[in-house]
Design an enzyme around this catalytic site. Sequence first.
Site, PDB file in Angstrom:
ATOM      1  N   GLY A 155       0.907  -1.227  -0.089  1.00 54.17           N
ATOM      2  CA  GLY A 155      -0.062   0.116  -0.025  1.00 54.17           C
ATOM      3  C   GLY A 155       0.828   1.108  -0.014  1.00 54.17           C
ATOM      4  CB  SER A 177      -0.816  -6.322  -1.787  1.00 52.64           C
ATOM      5  OG  SER A 177      -0.735  -6.184  -3.249  1.00 52.64           O
ATOM      6  CB  THR A 179      -5.559  -5.968  -5.424  1.00 47.25           C
ATOM      7  OG1 THR A 179      -4.900  -4.688  -4.658  1.00 47.25           O
ATOM      8  CG2 THR A 179      -6.694  -6.231  -5.140  1.00 47.25           C
ATOM      9  CB  ALA A 235       1.819  -2.865  10.086  1.00 44.98           C
ATOM     10  NE  ARG A 236      -2.265   0.363  14.746  1.00 46.31           N
ATOM     11  CZ  ARG A 236      -1.333   1.484  13.958  1.00 46.31           C
ATOM     12  NH1 ARG A 236      -0.061   1.411  13.957  1.00 46.31           N
ATOM     13  NH2 ARG A 236      -2.077   2.564  13.931  1.00 46.31           N
ATOM     14  CD  GLU A 265       2.524  -0.089  20.202  1.00 47.47           C
ATOM     15  OE1 GLU A 265       2.644  -0.975  19.559  1.00 47.47           O
ATOM     16  OE2 GLU A 265       2.303   1.049  19.989  1.00 47.47           O
ATOM     17  CG  HIS A 283       3.628   3.063  17.726  1.00 40.90           C
ATOM     18  ND1 HIS A 283       2.463   2.346  17.959  1.00 40.90           N
ATOM     19  CD2 HIS A 283       3.652   3.488  16.504  1.00 40.90           C
ATOM     20  CE1 HIS A 283       1.817   2.422  16.842  1.00 40.90           C
ATOM     21  NE2 HIS A 283       2.531   3.226  16.025  1.00 40.90           N
ATOM     22  N   GLY A 285       6.659   5.669  14.640  1.00 38.41           N
ATOM     23  CA  GLY A 285       6.521   5.827  12.944  1.00 38.41           C
ATOM     24  C   GLY A 285       6.371   7.134  12.345  1.00 38.41           C
TER      25      GLY A 285
HETATM   26  P1  NAP Z   1      -2.514   1.152   2.882  1.00 35.94           P
HETATM   27  O1  NAP Z   1      -2.327   1.907   1.815  1.00 35.94           O
HETATM   28  O2  NAP Z   1      -4.235   0.774   2.917  1.00 35.94           O
HETATM   29  O3  NAP Z   1      -1.801  -0.164   2.764  1.00 35.94           O
HETATM   30  C1  NAP Z   1      -2.080  -1.577   3.044  1.00 35.94           C
HETATM   31  C2  NAP Z   1      -1.789  -2.501   2.132  1.00 35.94           C
HETATM   32  O4  NAP Z   1      -1.911  -3.756   2.772  1.00 35.94           O
HETATM   33  C3  NAP Z   1      -2.502  -2.300   0.836  1.00 35.94           C
HETATM   34  O5  NAP Z   1      -1.784  -2.637  -0.251  1.00 35.94           O
HETATM   35  C4  NAP Z   1      -3.323  -3.908   1.023  1.00 35.94           C
HETATM   36  O6  NAP Z   1      -3.371  -4.646  -0.395  1.00 35.94           O
HETATM   37  C5  NAP Z   1      -2.506  -4.745   1.870  1.00 35.94           C
HETATM   38  N1  NAP Z   1      -3.097  -5.898   2.574  1.00 35.94           N
HETATM   39  C6  NAP Z   1      -4.092  -5.630   3.486  1.00 35.94           C
HETATM   40  N2  NAP Z   1      -4.769  -6.893   4.008  1.00 35.94           N
HETATM   41  C7  NAP Z   1      -3.524  -7.746   3.329  1.00 35.94           C
HETATM   42  C8  NAP Z   1      -3.341  -9.190   3.519  1.00 35.94           C
HETATM   43  N3  NAP Z   1      -4.572  -9.689   4.327  1.00 35.94           N
HETATM   44  N4  NAP Z   1      -2.450  -9.617   2.816  1.00 35.94           N
HETATM   45  C9  NAP Z   1      -1.642  -8.995   2.146  1.00 35.94           C
HETATM   46  N5  NAP Z   1      -1.760  -7.578   1.862  1.00 35.94           N
HETATM   47  C10 NAP Z   1      -2.705  -6.985   2.530  1.00 35.94           C
HETATM   48  O7  NAP Z   1      -2.051   1.510   4.284  1.00 35.94           O
HETATM   49  P2  NAP Z   1      -0.751   2.464   4.642  1.00 35.94           P
HETATM   50  O8  NAP Z   1      -1.210   3.829   4.701  1.00 35.94           O
HETATM   51  O9  NAP Z   1       0.198   1.687   4.017  1.00 35.94           O
HETATM   52  O10 NAP Z   1      -0.674   1.983   6.296  1.00 35.94           O
HETATM   53  C11 NAP Z   1      -0.488   0.567   6.652  1.00 35.94           C
HETATM   54  C12 NAP Z   1      -0.610   0.312   8.097  1.00 35.94           C
HETATM   55  O11 NAP Z   1       0.674   1.051   8.639  1.00 35.94           O
HETATM   56  C13 NAP Z   1      -1.887   1.129   8.977  1.00 35.94           C
HETATM   57  O12 NAP Z   1      -2.828   0.549   8.803  1.00 35.94           O
HETATM   58  C14 NAP Z   1      -0.983   1.175  10.231  1.00 35.94           C
HETATM   59  O13 NAP Z   1      -1.545   0.373  11.169  1.00 35.94           O
HETATM   60  C15 NAP Z   1       0.206   1.199   9.845  1.00 35.94           C
HETATM   61  N6  NAP Z   1       1.274   2.546  10.331  1.00 35.94           N
HETATM   62  C16 NAP Z   1       2.002   2.303  11.306  1.00 35.94           C
HETATM   63  C17 NAP Z   1       2.554   3.492  11.967  1.00 35.94           C
HETATM   64  C18 NAP Z   1       3.928   3.290  12.946  1.00 35.94           C
HETATM   65  O14 NAP Z   1       3.905   4.537  13.642  1.00 35.94           O
HETATM   66  N7  NAP Z   1       4.512   2.580  12.874  1.00 35.94           N
HETATM   67  C19 NAP Z   1       2.317   4.752  11.285  1.00 35.94           C
HETATM   68  C20 NAP Z   1       1.608   4.753  10.080  1.00 35.94           C
HETATM   69  C21 NAP Z   1       0.720   3.574   9.911  1.00 35.94           C
HETATM   70  P3  NAP Z   1      -4.624  -4.159  -1.340  1.00 35.94           P
HETATM   71  O15 NAP Z   1      -4.260  -2.849  -1.898  1.00 35.94           O
HETATM   72  O16 NAP Z   1      -4.488  -5.133  -2.194  1.00 35.94           O
HETATM   73  O17 NAP Z   1      -5.912  -4.034  -0.653  1.00 35.94           O
END
Ligand code: NAP
Length: 316
Positions: A155, A177, A179, A235-236, A265, A283, A285
Site C-alpha cells: 500500500g 498484497s 491485489t 505496521a501493528r 503495546e 512506536h 513511525g
Molecule cells: P494502505 O495504503 O491501506 O496499505 C495497506 C496494504 O496492505 C494494501 O496494499 C493492502 O492490499 C495490503 N493488505 C491488506 N490486507 C492484506 C492481506 N491480508 N495480505 C496482504 N496484503 C494485505 O495503508 P498504509 O497507509 O500503507 O498503512 C498501513 C498500516 O501501517 C496502517 O494500517 C497502520 O496500522 C500502520 N502504520 C503504522 C505507523 C507507525 O507509527 N508504526 C504509522 C502509520 C501507519 P490491497 O491494496 O491489495 O488491498
Amino acid sequence: MRLLITRPMPQAVVDRAKTAFDTEVRGVNTPLDKDEMHRALADFDVVIPTLGDVFDADTFGAVANPRCRLLANFGVGYNHIDVDAAYAAGIQVSNTPGAVTDATADIGMTLILMSARRAGEGERLLRAGNWHGWHPTQLLGLHITGKTVGIVGMGRIGQAVARRCHFGFDMTVRYVSRTPKTLTFPAERAGDLADLAASVDVLVVCVPAGPETHHLIDANVFTAMRPTAHLINIARGDVVEEAALIGALQTGQIAGAGLDVYEFEPDVPAALRMMQQVTLLPHLGTNALEVRTAMGHMALDNVAAFEAGQDLPNHV
Ligand code: NAP
C-alpha cells in the site's frame, strides 16, 4: 459543535480546533478509560481519538442515543475502532492516510539498517564502556545494498519503503498484497507469503491490523525465512505472532528483528528486550512535529467537512 480531542496535540492543531469549534483537549497521554469513552460518545458531537482508545462494540452498545456522530481518528491505522459497530450506532469514522506515509517508511529504513548493521548492539556496547577500538571482524552484520526486500502489503507505506530500497539501496523488490499493483519501480509480486518469506533478506510488514491479518506473520513464515534474514514490523504489533518471533530469534531461525510496534503495546516482553539482535523502537513511525501537525490538520479537515455537511475526505 462540541469536539473532544483525546490527547494533547501540536499547538497549531489545538489553535485551529479551538478557533473553529467548542473544543475540549484532554490533558493526559493515556488512552481513554471506559467512563471517558462513554462520556465522549454521550457529550460530544465529534471526537478525535487515537491509538489505544478502544471503541469496541460494547462501548457503542453502552451509550444509547449517542450525541457523537463522527470519530475523526488521528492516525491511518484504526484497528482500535470497531467500524461496523460505529456505523451501526450512526457514527462515521475517518482517518489520516498519506500524512504518515513517508515518515513511517523512514522509520522502516531506520530499522532495516539498524537491524542489519547491528547499530543498537554497537551503541549499547559503546555506552557500556566496552568498546576497545575498531577491528576487522567486530560486530559483522548484513550488507543491505543490492539485497532483496520483501514487502508484506504494498500500500502507501509499503510502496514508500520499496521505493527507498530500490532507488536508495539498489535492492530487488518482491511483495504480496491482495491485489496486483501498478508501480513506479520494478517489483515482482510473489505467489504467496511463504514464497516471499523464503526469497528475501529483509521482510517488512506494512499491512493494516484486523481479523484478516492477525498473526499473519507466524511460525510458518519464520520457518520459511532464511537464517540470515531480518524481520521488520512498522505496521501493528498483532500482525506478528510475538511468541513465534521470540522463538525464531532464540533458535536462530532468523538473524534479527527491527520492531516499532508490539502485540501487547506498550508491554514489550523481556525476552525481546534481552536479545542483542533485536532493535526496539517505541512506536516512532510518525514522530516528527510537522507530520503530527499534518495528521491533526487532516483530522480537522474531516471534522470541518462533517460540520459543513459535506462528504468526509478520508472516510473509512
Ligand atoms: P494502505 O495504503 O491501506 O496499505 C495497506 C496494504 O496492505 C494494501 O496494499 C493492502 O492490499 C495490503 N493488505 C491488506 N490486507 C492484506 C492481506 N491480508 N495480505 C496482504 N496484503 C494485505 O495503508 P498504509 O497507509 O500503507 O498503512 C498501513 C498500516 O501501517 C496502517 O494500517 C497502520 O496500522 C500502520 N502504520 C503504522 C505507523 C507507525 O507509527 N508504526 C504509522 C502509520 C501507519 P490491497 O491494496 O491489495 O488491498
